[in-house]
Design an enzyme around this catalytic site. Structure first.
Site, short mmCIF file in Angstrom:
data_model
loop_
_atom_site.label_atom_id
_atom_site.label_comp_id
_atom_site.label_asym_id
_atom_site.label_seq_id
_atom_site.Cartn_x
_atom_site.Cartn_y
_atom_site.Cartn_z
CG ASP A 78 -19.24 -28.13 -8.07
OD1 ASP A 78 -19.15 -28.62 -6.93
OD2 ASP A 78 -20.16 -28.41 -8.85
CB CYS A 119 -21.46 -23.99 -3.97
SG CYS A 119 -20.46 -24.58 -5.36
CE LYS A 121 -22.91 -31.06 -8.12
NZ LYS A 121 -22.16 -29.85 -8.50
CD GLU A 440 -19.75 -30.00 -12.19
OE1 GLU A 440 -18.98 -29.01 -12.25
OE2 GLU A 440 -20.90 -29.92 -11.75
CB SER A 466 -18.81 -27.31 -15.24
OG SER A 466 -19.18 -26.01 -14.85
#
Length: 562
Positions: A78, A119, A121, A440, A466
């Site tokens: 992200d 990270c 997800k 996001e 986020s």
């Protein structure tokens, strides 16, 4: 054993021959075969150390009588993709990771699984896969990055995004921006605040799918390897005792996970992810649960983005066990099973607390009297939306709409200093289907903070925020614009009222009179993975999932689930 299907009997000689080619002998082949699904990647600090962590994990599996078989999955980072077209791939990657864990594990008839994650997800994806397969296993988080340091002040990636806004407002020069970006991320580990990665790592611990305390250990801490070795032994115990995820992922456990998220002002992405995990487990758990829990759970974790401290500080203070003990003492949690075979409350009994720590406060002096998000409805969000309250003292905002058709359009306006105090910024066509991918909005929200507008504007979107976002923000608006949701009918100047206490997000504009003229924006992708995702994905109010285990099987000529 499940793996007997591929290794037992004369007719499985070919499969055994191929296993022998990998270096396995009779002893290893006839032991339980354990998937170690690794989301390692050298494109991101969040996951770049997971290949090293897999080694002690596999040692623990072997020591406890199992044979580890390591597979790879993916990660979309992200922090790197934020604000670009690449961010469309982030939420979708959750589905792909979950699918890949399922495929490698089912495809090789394995007996148990450990998912190594970093990270954002990858963490819920691991839990979704476990719940879907109901196979003994656990999710292990690689841990938080340590703080960066700029002029003696600890900083995170959040500070870099905000520095971009400050640079656009001429508050800092090129050299200062370069210094901040150079010093924010000192090495391995996921983003250091109570952003989505650390939020979900804590949530999975409270849910019972991650061993107590392991996810808290920072990425580069010397205790991390030994903790991973113990996880290898633990998965073998879960396999031998046949402890299965669906015995652990209950409505009560999901409420516990939501409570630790709201008590620490965690990421609103947890709403999407816990809904998705519930759906994979076949557990009835609705979006309104989050509002009730947030209203009844004060914030006791003084963590970034709205607070002072970072995940390594929480670890040193007492970690997730301390947060759970505080919530337990206040009667805000329910005892529930965990992957260890012990209950949640047994796991945290006697939780340590560093004398004088200020990261987790007592309930008699909470940081905020209610949790960090609310679930709102109204004529702009008939299926609901999520308000992020962390860092903002007001629960009501009324102002004229400033409408943008994409994140890029809005970001340009922010950088050009075109946003005025008092406005409600509306970013649409960024939902799960319309984006596609439900990007996001950290680039936008951080730029607003950097320009000093975070307390004087509100923002609503059918996209996401986020975990590093703070301010008066409303996301996950459903139905999204691409599904004909009312957010797609708004025009500049329409008055919008966001009222968290009344649980309403509304306008007095005559939206229905505009519906006949509305047309969905053409999809940006007509083929490939993103087009397939847009076709399959459900509403954000259902977790934006592409798997529908609670629905009857549908033929190819049937309409896709909504």
């Amino acid at each position: 054993m499940k793996s007997d299907e591929i290794k037992k009997g004369p007719d499985r000689a070919a499969a055994r021959a191929m296993l022998r080619a990998t270096g396995l002998g009779d002893k290893e082949i006839y032991r339980p075969l354990i998937a170690v699904v690794n989301t390692w990647s050298d494109v991101t600090p969040c996951n770049m150390h997971l290949r090293d962590l897999a080694e002690p994990l596999k040692e623990g599996i072997r020591a406890a009588g199992g044979t580890p078989l390591e597979f790879g999955s993916i990660v979309v980072t992200d922090g790197i993709s934020m604000g670009s077209e690449g961010m469309r791939c982030s939420l979708m990657s959750r589905e792909l990771v979950a699918d890949s864990v399922e495929l490698v594990t089912r495809g090789h008839c394995l007996d148990g699984v450990v998912v190594l994650v970093g990270c954002d997800k990858t963490i819920p994806a691991g839990a979704m896969a476990l719940a879907r397969m109901n196979l003994p296993g656990l999710v292990v988080y690689g841990g938080s990055i340590m703080p960066g340091n700029h002029n003696g002040i600890p900083i995170t990636i959040q500070d870099v995004f905000e520095a971009v806004g400050a640079h656009a407002a001429d508050k800092i020069d090129d050299a200062e921006l370069h210094a901040i970006e150079s010093e924010a991320c000192p090495g391995a580990g996921a983003c250091g605040g109570q952003f989505t990665a650390n939020t979900m790592a804590m949530a999975l611990t409270a849910l019972g799918l991650s061993p107590m305390g392991v996810n808290d250990i920072p990425a580069v801490h010397p205790d991390k390897n030994e903790a991973l070795r113990a996880c290898g032994q633990l998965v073998m115990d879960a396999v031998n005792q046949e402890r299965r995820p669906r015995e652990i992922v209950t409505a009560a456990a999901l409420r516990n996970a939501a409570a630790v998220v709201t008590a620490t002002a965690g990421s609103t992405n947890a709403v999407l992810h816990l809904l998705a995990i519930a759906r994979e487990a076949g557990v009835e758990f609705e979006i309104d649960e989050f509002d009730a829990i947030s209203r009844n759970t004060p914030i006791i974790g003084d963590l970034k983005p709205a607070g002072r401290f970072m995940a390594p500080d929480l670890f040193e203070a007492g970690g997730t066990p301390l947060v759970i003990e505080r919530l337990k003492g206040a009667g805000l949690l329910t005892d529930s099973p965990t992957i260890t075979g012990r209950s949640l409350f047994e796991e945290t009994a006697g939780a340590g607390e560093r004398p004088g720590q200020e990261v987790v406060v007592d309930f008699d002096r909470p940081l905020k009297p209610r949790g960090g998000f609310g679930i709102l409805y109204g004529n702009l969000a008939p299926e609901g939306c999520v308000a992020k309250l962390a860092g903002h003292g007001e629960f009501k905002f009324t102002g004229p709409a400033r409408v943008f058709e994409s994140e890029e359009d809005c970001f340009r306006a922010v950088q050009n200093r075109e946003i005025e105090a008092g406005q409600v910024i509306v970013i649409r066509n960024e939902g799960p289907r319309g984006g596609p991918g439900m990007r996001e909005m950290l680039a936008v929200t951080a730029a607003l903070v950097g320009q000093g507008l975070d307390d004087s504007v509100a923002l609503m979107t059918d996209g996401r925020f986020s975990g590093a976002t703070y301010g008066f923000m409303v996301g996950h608006v459903a139905p999204e614009a691409a599904r004909g949701g009312p957010i797609g009918l708004l025009r500049d100047g329409d008055t919008i009222t966001i009222d968290v206490d009344a649980r309403r997000v509304e306008t007095d504009a005559d939206l229905e009179s505009r519906r006949a003229d509305w047309q969905p924006r053409p999809h940006a992708f007509s083929s490939g993975a993103l087009a397939k995702y847009a076709f399959m994905v459900s509403s954000a109010s259902q977790g934006a999932v592409t798997s529908f285990p609670d629905l009857d099987a549908q033929g190819a000529d049937q309409p896709r689930p909504e």
